[in-house]
Design a protein around this motif. Structure first.
Motif, PDB file in Angstrom:
ATOM      1  N   MET A   1       1.631  -6.192 -13.469  1.00  0.00           N
ATOM      2  CA  MET A   1       1.684  -5.595 -12.141  1.00  0.00           C
ATOM      3  C   MET A   1       2.408  -4.261 -12.224  1.00  0.00           C
ATOM      4  SD  MET A   1       1.264  -6.899  -8.827  1.00  0.00           S
ATOM      5  CE  MET A   1       1.053  -5.779  -7.501  1.00  0.00           C
ATOM      6  N   THR A   2       1.853  -3.260 -11.617  1.00  0.00           N
ATOM      7  CA  THR A   2       2.431  -1.926 -11.599  1.00  0.00           C
ATOM      8  C   THR A   2       3.612  -1.886 -10.634  1.00  0.00           C
ATOM      9  OG1 THR A   2       0.272  -0.967 -12.031  1.00  0.00           O
ATOM     10  CG2 THR A   2       1.944   0.493 -11.131  1.00  0.00           C
ATOM     11  N   THR A   3       4.718  -1.282 -11.069  1.00  0.00           N
ATOM     12  CA  THR A   3       5.870  -1.103 -10.200  1.00  0.00           C
ATOM     13  C   THR A   3       5.737   0.250  -9.509  1.00  0.00           C
ATOM     14  OG1 THR A   3       7.263  -2.429 -11.646  1.00  0.00           O
ATOM     15  CG2 THR A   3       8.379  -0.967 -10.101  1.00  0.00           C
ATOM     16  N   VAL A   4       5.718   0.218  -8.188  1.00  0.00           N
ATOM     17  CA  VAL A   4       5.557   1.428  -7.391  1.00  0.00           C
ATOM     18  C   VAL A   4       6.864   1.704  -6.662  1.00  0.00           C
ATOM     19  CG1 VAL A   4       4.275   2.515  -5.518  1.00  0.00           C
ATOM     20  CG2 VAL A   4       3.097   0.955  -7.078  1.00  0.00           C
ATOM     21  N   THR A   5       7.319   2.950  -6.729  1.00  0.00           N
ATOM     22  CA  THR A   5       8.481   3.381  -5.961  1.00  0.00           C
ATOM     23  C   THR A   5       7.959   4.042  -4.689  1.00  0.00           C
ATOM     24  OG1 THR A   5       9.722   3.749  -7.994  1.00  0.00           O
ATOM     25  CG2 THR A   5      10.554   4.822  -6.002  1.00  0.00           C
ATOM     26  N   TRP A   6       8.261   3.431  -3.543  1.00  0.00           N
ATOM     27  CA  TRP A   6       7.734   3.897  -2.265  1.00  0.00           C
ATOM     28  C   TRP A   6       8.702   4.846  -1.579  1.00  0.00           C
ATOM     29  CZ3 TRP A   6       2.812   2.934  -1.331  1.00  0.00           C
ATOM     30  CH2 TRP A   6       2.207   1.851  -1.967  1.00  0.00           C
ATOM     31  N   GLU A   7       8.170   5.892  -0.943  1.00  0.00           N
ATOM     32  CA  GLU A   7       8.959   6.806  -0.129  1.00  0.00           C
ATOM     33  C   GLU A   7       9.151   6.180   1.256  1.00  0.00           C
ATOM     34  OE1 GLU A   7       7.148  10.650   0.022  1.00  0.00           O
ATOM     35  OE2 GLU A   7       7.196  10.895  -2.148  1.00  0.00           O
ATOM     36  N   ASP A   8       9.996   6.795   2.074  1.00  0.00           N
ATOM     37  CA  ASP A   8      10.174   6.343   3.448  1.00  0.00           C
ATOM     38  C   ASP A   8       8.852   6.453   4.188  1.00  0.00           C
ATOM     39  OD1 ASP A   8      12.881   5.878   3.057  1.00  0.00           O
ATOM     40  OD2 ASP A   8      13.454   7.885   3.733  1.00  0.00           O
ATOM     41  N   PRO A   9       8.607   5.579   5.170  1.00  0.00           N
ATOM     42  CA  PRO A   9       7.345   5.624   5.914  1.00  0.00           C
ATOM     43  C   PRO A   9       7.178   6.930   6.684  1.00  0.00           C
ATOM     44  CG  PRO A   9       8.510   3.578   6.342  1.00  0.00           C
ATOM     45  CD  PRO A   9       9.454   4.465   5.577  1.00  0.00           C
ATOM     46  N   GLY A  14       1.751   6.732  18.031  1.00  0.00           N
ATOM     47  CA  GLY A  14       1.339   5.338  18.094  1.00  0.00           C
ATOM     48  C   GLY A  14       2.142   4.524  17.100  1.00  0.00           C
ATOM     49  N   ASN A  15       1.535   3.511  16.553  1.00  0.00           N
ATOM     50  CA  ASN A  15       2.259   2.629  15.641  1.00  0.00           C
ATOM     51  C   ASN A  15       1.692   2.640  14.228  1.00  0.00           C
ATOM     52  OD1 ASN A  15      -0.089   1.306  16.171  1.00  0.00           O
ATOM     53  ND2 ASN A  15       0.832  -0.544  16.958  1.00  0.00           N
ATOM     54  N   SER A  16       1.026   3.698  13.825  1.00  0.00           N
ATOM     55  CA  SER A  16       0.485   3.803  12.475  1.00  0.00           C
ATOM     56  C   SER A  16       1.519   4.440  11.557  1.00  0.00           C
ATOM     57  CB  SER A  16      -0.789   4.653  12.463  1.00  0.00           C
ATOM     58  OG  SER A  16      -1.780   4.032  13.243  1.00  0.00           O
ATOM     59  N   CYS A  17       2.030   3.672  10.611  1.00  0.00           N
ATOM     60  CA  CYS A  17       3.006   4.176   9.650  1.00  0.00           C
ATOM     61  C   CYS A  17       2.462   3.962   8.244  1.00  0.00           C
ATOM     62  CB  CYS A  17       4.341   3.456   9.788  1.00  0.00           C
ATOM     63  SG  CYS A  17       5.172   3.756  11.352  1.00  0.00           S
ATOM     64  N   TYR A  18       2.563   4.992   7.430  1.00  0.00           N
ATOM     65  CA  TYR A  18       2.053   4.937   6.069  1.00  0.00           C
ATOM     66  C   TYR A  18       3.167   5.238   5.090  1.00  0.00           C
ATOM     67  CZ  TYR A  18      -2.314   5.054   8.553  1.00  0.00           C
ATOM     68  OH  TYR A  18      -3.327   4.756   9.409  1.00  0.00           O
ATOM     69  N   ARG A  19       3.023   4.727   3.879  1.00  0.00           N
ATOM     70  CA  ARG A  19       3.988   5.008   2.824  1.00  0.00           C
ATOM     71  C   ARG A  19       3.236   5.550   1.617  1.00  0.00           C
ATOM     72  NH1 ARG A  19       8.616   0.660   2.192  1.00  0.00           N
ATOM     73  NH2 ARG A  19       9.693   2.540   1.577  1.00  0.00           N
ATOM     74  N   ILE A  20       3.870   6.473   0.943  1.00  0.00           N
ATOM     75  CA  ILE A  20       3.324   7.042  -0.284  1.00  0.00           C
ATOM     76  C   ILE A  20       4.244   6.623  -1.420  1.00  0.00           C
ATOM     77  CG2 ILE A  20       2.819   9.197  -1.509  1.00  0.00           C
ATOM     78  CD1 ILE A  20       2.298  10.422   1.276  1.00  0.00           C
ATOM     79  N   GLY A  21       3.661   6.264  -2.545  1.00  0.00           N
ATOM     80  CA  GLY A  21       4.460   5.834  -3.680  1.00  0.00           C
ATOM     81  C   GLY A  21       3.940   6.402  -4.984  1.00  0.00           C
ATOM     82  N   MET A  22       4.742   6.222  -6.031  1.00  0.00           N
ATOM     83  CA  MET A  22       4.366   6.692  -7.360  1.00  0.00           C
ATOM     84  C   MET A  22       4.847   5.674  -8.385  1.00  0.00           C
ATOM     85  SD  MET A  22       5.107  10.378  -9.143  1.00  0.00           S
ATOM     86  CE  MET A  22       3.813  11.178  -8.220  1.00  0.00           C
ATOM     87  N   ASP A  23       4.028   5.460  -9.406  1.00  0.00           N
ATOM     88  CA  ASP A  23       4.447   4.557 -10.474  1.00  0.00           C
ATOM     89  C   ASP A  23       5.071   5.361 -11.613  1.00  0.00           C
ATOM     90  OD1 ASP A  23       2.353   5.611 -12.047  1.00  0.00           O
ATOM     91  OD2 ASP A  23       1.043   3.902 -11.679  1.00  0.00           O
ATOM     92  N   GLY A  24       5.544   4.678 -12.632  1.00  0.00           N
ATOM     93  CA  GLY A  24       6.210   5.325 -13.755  1.00  0.00           C
ATOM     94  C   GLY A  24       5.310   6.192 -14.603  1.00  0.00           C
ATOM     95  N   GLU A  25       3.985   6.051 -14.433  1.00  0.00           N
ATOM     96  CA  GLU A  25       3.026   6.830 -15.220  1.00  0.00           C
ATOM     97  C   GLU A  25       2.457   8.007 -14.431  1.00  0.00           C
ATOM     98  OE1 GLU A  25       0.117   4.118 -16.726  1.00  0.00           O
ATOM     99  OE2 GLU A  25       1.634   2.840 -17.623  1.00  0.00           O
ATOM    100  N   GLY A  26       2.977   8.237 -13.227  1.00  0.00           N
ATOM    101  CA  GLY A  26       2.516   9.359 -12.416  1.00  0.00           C
ATOM    102  C   GLY A  26       1.367   9.044 -11.487  1.00  0.00           C
ATOM    103  N   GLU A  36       2.527  -2.942   1.560  1.00  0.00           N
ATOM    104  CA  GLU A  36       2.466  -2.171   0.323  1.00  0.00           C
ATOM    105  C   GLU A  36       1.725  -2.888  -0.810  1.00  0.00           C
ATOM    106  OE1 GLU A  36       5.169  -2.488   2.200  1.00  0.00           O
ATOM    107  OE2 GLU A  36       5.655  -0.434   2.789  1.00  0.00           O
ATOM    108  N   ALA A  37       1.525  -4.201  -0.697  1.00  0.00           N
ATOM    109  CA  ALA A  37       0.797  -4.929  -1.737  1.00  0.00           C
ATOM    110  C   ALA A  37      -0.695  -4.605  -1.695  1.00  0.00           C
ATOM    111  CB  ALA A  37       1.021  -6.430  -1.587  1.00  0.00           C
ATOM    112  N   VAL A  38      -1.184  -4.051  -0.590  1.00  0.00           N
ATOM    113  CA  VAL A  38      -2.581  -3.657  -0.452  1.00  0.00           C
ATOM    114  C   VAL A  38      -2.592  -2.147  -0.295  1.00  0.00           C
ATOM    115  CG1 VAL A  38      -4.682  -3.918   0.920  1.00  0.00           C
ATOM    116  CG2 VAL A  38      -3.067  -5.821   0.737  1.00  0.00           C
TER     117      VAL A  38
END
Length: 65
Positions: A1-9, A14-26, A36-38
């Motif tokens: 399983m890839t480990t993702v570091t997520w930024e703040d939402p 409205g109520n749509s919140c998104y998060r952007i993340g990056m893994d150790g390989e870019g 975040e699992a999907v």
């Protein structure tokens, strides 16, 4: 399983919140906050352009009234 570091939402109107993340390989990820699992994965450049286009209003035609 890839480990993702997520930024703040990022929450728009409205109520749509998104998060952007990056893994150790870019690899970049985007997910609905709280689900975040999907996620969508692509290159960092592709995701940056997607976000720029959304913020510029280029996706307005996809939104329902």
């Amino acid at each position: 399983m890839t480990t993702v570091t997520w930024e703040d939402p990022f929450c728009g109107e409205g109520n749509s919140c998104y998060r952007i993340g990056m893994d150790g390989e870019g690899g970049s990820y985007i997910a609905v906050a709280g689900q975040e699992a999907v996620y969508v994965s692509d290159t960092a450049d592709a995701l940056r352009q997607l976000i720029r286009d959304i913020k510029a209003g280029k996706a307005d035609h996809l939104l329902a009234d």
